[in-house]
Each structure stands twice: as C-alpha cells, then as structure tokens.
Design a protein around this motif. Sequence first.
Motif, PDB file in Angstrom:
ATOM      1  N   GLU A  84      15.521 -12.577  28.801  1.00  0.00           N
ATOM      2  CA  GLU A  84      14.655 -12.418  27.644  1.00  0.00           C
ATOM      3  C   GLU A  84      14.216 -10.970  27.566  1.00  0.00           C
ATOM      4  N   HIS A  92       3.928 -14.019  28.803  1.00  0.00           N
ATOM      5  CA  HIS A  92       3.746 -15.374  28.293  1.00  0.00           C
ATOM      6  C   HIS A  92       4.205 -16.369  29.345  1.00  0.00           C
ATOM      7  N   HIS A  94       6.042 -20.068  30.533  1.00  0.00           N
ATOM      8  CA  HIS A  94       7.246 -20.817  30.174  1.00  0.00           C
ATOM      9  C   HIS A  94       7.114 -22.293  30.522  1.00  0.00           C
ATOM     10  N   GLU A 105       8.072 -21.077  25.125  1.00  0.00           N
ATOM     11  CA  GLU A 105       7.060 -20.095  25.507  1.00  0.00           C
ATOM     12  C   GLU A 105       5.686 -20.568  25.073  1.00  0.00           C
TER      13      GLU A 105
HETATM   14 ZN   LIG Z   1       9.992 -16.038  27.622  1.00  0.00          ZN
END
Ligand SMILES: [Zn+2]
Length: 145
Positions: A84, A92, A94, A105
């Motif tokens: 990513e 963030h 997961h 996310e």
């Molecule tokens: Zn991510």
Amino acid sequence: MQEEAQVLADYIAKNALRNTHQRFDVLDVFINSEGHFSIEELHDLVKKKHPNVSYSSTFRAMQVIEQAGLAARIRGADGVFRFEHFYKHHDHGHLVCVKCGQIFEYDNSAIIKLQKKIAARHKFQPLRFGAKVRGVCQKCQKSSQ
Ligand SMILES: [Zn+2]
Ligand SMILES: [Zn+2]
C-alpha cells in the motif's frame, strides 16, 4: 515530475541502482491505484498499461519502491504480502479477513493517541503505528451460513 517519482529517482541515484523505465512504470500504476495489492494483482494492473513489464520486473520494482519509503507491505491472513502507499500516507488500522484475505482500512487516530501516550510513558520512540484486527468479513460470513 510527480513528487513520488522524484523520491524514487533520488533513491536510485543515491544508491547507484540501474535507472530503468520499468520502475517508473510500476510506480505510476501503484501510485494511481488506491488499495492493498499483492505483486500478482499489481502486475495485472501494470500489464494493462505497460504490456512489456514482466512479473519479475514488477516484483523487483516494488522492492526498490518499498526501500525508497514509498510503499509499505502488510501480510494478509492468507500469508500473501500486499503493498500500500506509504509516502505521506496517514496511519490507519487494518481489518484482515482470514477467509478471503481482503483488507479493510479504518481510522485509528484514537488508538494512535493512546499508543503515543503509552510510548511517551516508556520513553519509547514510535516509528509506525498500526493495529491489525483479524476476523471474517461480511461477505465471508454470509457465504458460510
Ligand atoms: Zn492500508
Ligand atoms: Zn472475507
């Protein structure tokens, strides 16, 4: 030049790596695709725009892109690594589905605040925050009923 391409060009120059077009082709596709991609998924996208970029070129390009600080890898529940965006990307959390490997996310700013507090208490310097939750996604819950 795109900011990310400049970062990659600087990294390649600094480390005296071979400056190939393909790396920038892979970077272009990666930066313009939002999500979490395995090498295989990424290569499928790359092929559409640049049919002469092979799977192994995509693989090697992503290693350099990761080392340059532009990508981060997360391991899905299926054991497959997915990449990513990492450069100037907000942290963030997961949610990882253990059945299909899908990654969702979520905003973890409240968790990060708490983690910063805990780190400060231990005089610990955090480098990357994150919280991974393993479970079963909605689609997989339905299909197992
Ligand atoms: Zn991510
Ligand atoms: Zn699932």
